[in-house]
Design a protein around this motif. Sequence first.
Motif, short mmCIF file in Angstrom:
data_model
loop_
_atom_site.label_atom_id
_atom_site.label_comp_id
_atom_site.label_asym_id
_atom_site.label_seq_id
_atom_site.Cartn_x
_atom_site.Cartn_y
_atom_site.Cartn_z
N ASN A 420 0.84 -1.19 0.00
CA ASN A 420 0.00 0.00 0.00
C ASN A 420 0.88 1.25 0.00
O ASN A 420 1.93 1.28 0.65
N LEU A 421 0.44 2.29 -0.69
CA LEU A 421 1.15 3.58 -0.68
C LEU A 421 0.18 4.66 -0.24
O LEU A 421 -0.84 4.92 -0.90
N ILE A 422 0.48 5.28 0.90
CA ILE A 422 -0.26 6.45 1.37
C ILE A 422 0.53 7.68 0.95
O ILE A 422 1.70 7.83 1.31
N ILE A 423 -0.09 8.56 0.18
CA ILE A 423 0.55 9.81 -0.23
C ILE A 423 -0.19 10.96 0.44
O ILE A 423 -1.38 11.15 0.24
N ASP A 424 0.53 11.70 1.26
CA ASP A 424 -0.03 12.89 1.91
C ASP A 424 0.29 14.09 1.03
O ASP A 424 1.45 14.48 0.89
N GLU A 425 -0.74 14.66 0.42
CA GLU A 425 -0.58 15.78 -0.52
C GLU A 425 -0.99 17.11 0.10
O GLU A 425 -1.38 18.04 -0.61
N SER A 426 -0.87 17.24 1.41
CA SER A 426 -1.35 18.45 2.08
C SER A 426 -0.69 19.72 1.56
O SER A 426 -1.27 20.80 1.64
N PHE A 427 0.55 19.60 1.05
CA PHE A 427 1.28 20.80 0.62
C PHE A 427 1.58 20.82 -0.88
O PHE A 427 2.30 21.68 -1.35
N VAL A 428 1.02 19.88 -1.62
CA VAL A 428 1.40 19.75 -3.02
C VAL A 428 0.95 20.93 -3.86
O VAL A 428 1.57 21.26 -4.88
N ASP A 429 -0.12 21.61 -3.45
CA ASP A 429 -0.61 22.75 -4.23
C ASP A 429 0.41 23.89 -4.26
O ASP A 429 0.33 24.77 -5.13
N PHE A 430 1.34 23.90 -3.33
CA PHE A 430 2.31 25.00 -3.26
C PHE A 430 3.54 24.78 -4.14
O PHE A 430 4.43 25.62 -4.18
N VAL A 431 3.59 23.65 -4.82
CA VAL A 431 4.75 23.33 -5.64
C VAL A 431 4.80 24.24 -6.86
O VAL A 431 3.78 24.50 -7.51
N GLU A 432 5.99 24.72 -7.17
CA GLU A 432 6.19 25.58 -8.34
C GLU A 432 7.09 24.86 -9.33
O GLU A 432 8.30 24.78 -9.15
N ASN A 433 6.48 24.31 -10.37
CA ASN A 433 7.31 23.65 -11.40
C ASN A 433 6.69 23.78 -12.78
O ASN A 433 7.00 23.00 -13.67
#
Length: 610
Positions: A420-433
Amino acid sequence: MQAVILAAGMGKRLKNLTQNNTKCMIRVNGDTLIERALRILDRKGLSRIVLVVGYEAQNLIDYIRGLGIKTPVCFINNSVYYKTNNIYSLALAEEYLVAEDTLILESDLIFEDNVIELILNDPRETLALADKFESWMDGTCMVLDEDDCICEFIPGKYLDFNEKEKYYKTVNIYKFSQHFSKNTYVPFLKAYKAAMGDNEYYESVIKLIALLDTKEIRAKRLTGQTWYEIDDIQDLDIAESLFAESENHKYEMISKRFGGYWRYPKLLDFCYLVNPYYPPAKMIAEIKANCETLLTSYPSGMRVNNLLAGRKFGVPSEYIVVGNGAAELIEVLLRVLIGKAGIIRPTFEEYANRLDPERRVIMTVGRDDFSYHAADIISYFSGNPVETIVLVNPDNPSGNYMEYEEVKKLLDWCRDHKINLIIDESFVDFVENGKTPDELTMISDRIFSQYQTGLFIIKSISKSYGVPGARLGILASPDKAVIDAVKQMLPIWNINSFGEFYMQIAEKYTKDYQISLDKITAARSRFAGQLNQIPWLRVIPSQANYIMCEITGRFTSRELSCYLLQRNIFVKDLSEKIGNGRQYLRLAIRREDENDYLISCLEEAGVLPS
């Protein structure tokens, strides 16, 4: 100058703490309120201190006589304290009031020495000490004009909270000149008491006098001095942190609160991680306009809230569940998923804390910038088998970000090995790429169609969207069986009406949200540049709304945290969490003027003598 302290009350709201002692015998960090007040007054060269006592009077008198106070202390006994109010207590001291200039204090206050200095050093003869009204305050307030005249004197029950910006709270410390007491206050006090009875408040007399054209009494505004009024056990808890015996103790006590920092209105919170540019003013106004309805209405049940979340994140409601913050969902998901779980440290410890020690398999990142890639994770857990891997992306506190393709590589490996893979994306919206939000998240029909089981995505709405008070988080997964199991373990009303309403209206503000993300990335770049100019900080690159720094000289992380707390800045001391013997802080990104203030404090710290 003399002082009169009103100390007759019972302090019923403190319950068992005042069962056998009056309120001023409550201890804050080991010292009673009355001892602290008397020690401060004893240094001011007063002619005497007069205490009006009542409840548990003899205990209080005996205690004070044993303190060794050099200033003469006199006692007046209010024997009917249980059926009178403070107007009666003050009236008992009228002969003292007319004898000389007087400081009047209530005994349930705790205050800094410079609070008394401020009012004593003001040349104006008759003053009411006042502080800017804050949400934690209760009781009588004032409206002041530019000359410190009291335009209105408003009892707490009549406060209009829509007008709170113009209010000043009475600190319940006053300076009366002898002339004022003899010719104005005491005559008014006698008349008011005769007309209204003994169960009234002395502030009501001040209110009448303040509204006269004579303008005999003015307000003295505090300018950041610390004080607190203790009425209940929560007030006592706050006071113990405000008046801790050391800055280190104060930092520890504030840290252990884990929030609620509106009770510290001057505090700039660089510790907890939220979006400082969202929600927009219009959304806040819409929530305010519906506050009464939301407060007095039941929220919808889980099924409806999952529909709202599914609409927001573009997946069918059967693949998503809303939680009372991400923390609730983390706890339940890790109860549903059995076996060992891989944790990549340093990271957000909520996952590890929800696991029994025998279920934790820890991968410790060794690089100086705490970066890692899919190959590192695969290599480690190939040799240390687990049933589940937790990936916080970007990670907290480092801000390390694994690109979308890297995450896909890890996800494919996990699928092939039935992990199983749990991905916590709580801060992913702040990524600049350069990618759109849809190209950052794993919450999508395209991903869910490729991975029917074993993928679980958690996101804290509180952090990304700047609404931590709403306590919202989501768990999304194509694994319907696990989602159903999680739903079964949650109460039907786990979301309050404010959280539901927020999700209901969120779509209208999508453009505002994107604007907020653009502002954060710009603020992060600017803030990182400023931090890089401080020679004793090593800035660790981040793609989140926070920046981790190593302190390379001059201070330990705790020394710097305490230094900043003295300047009303609260930061996260990471050194114990990292545990490698080096010194680290995490700094949340706030609005640019607040970031600039932090930078100026760091620059000032850098020129202090070693």
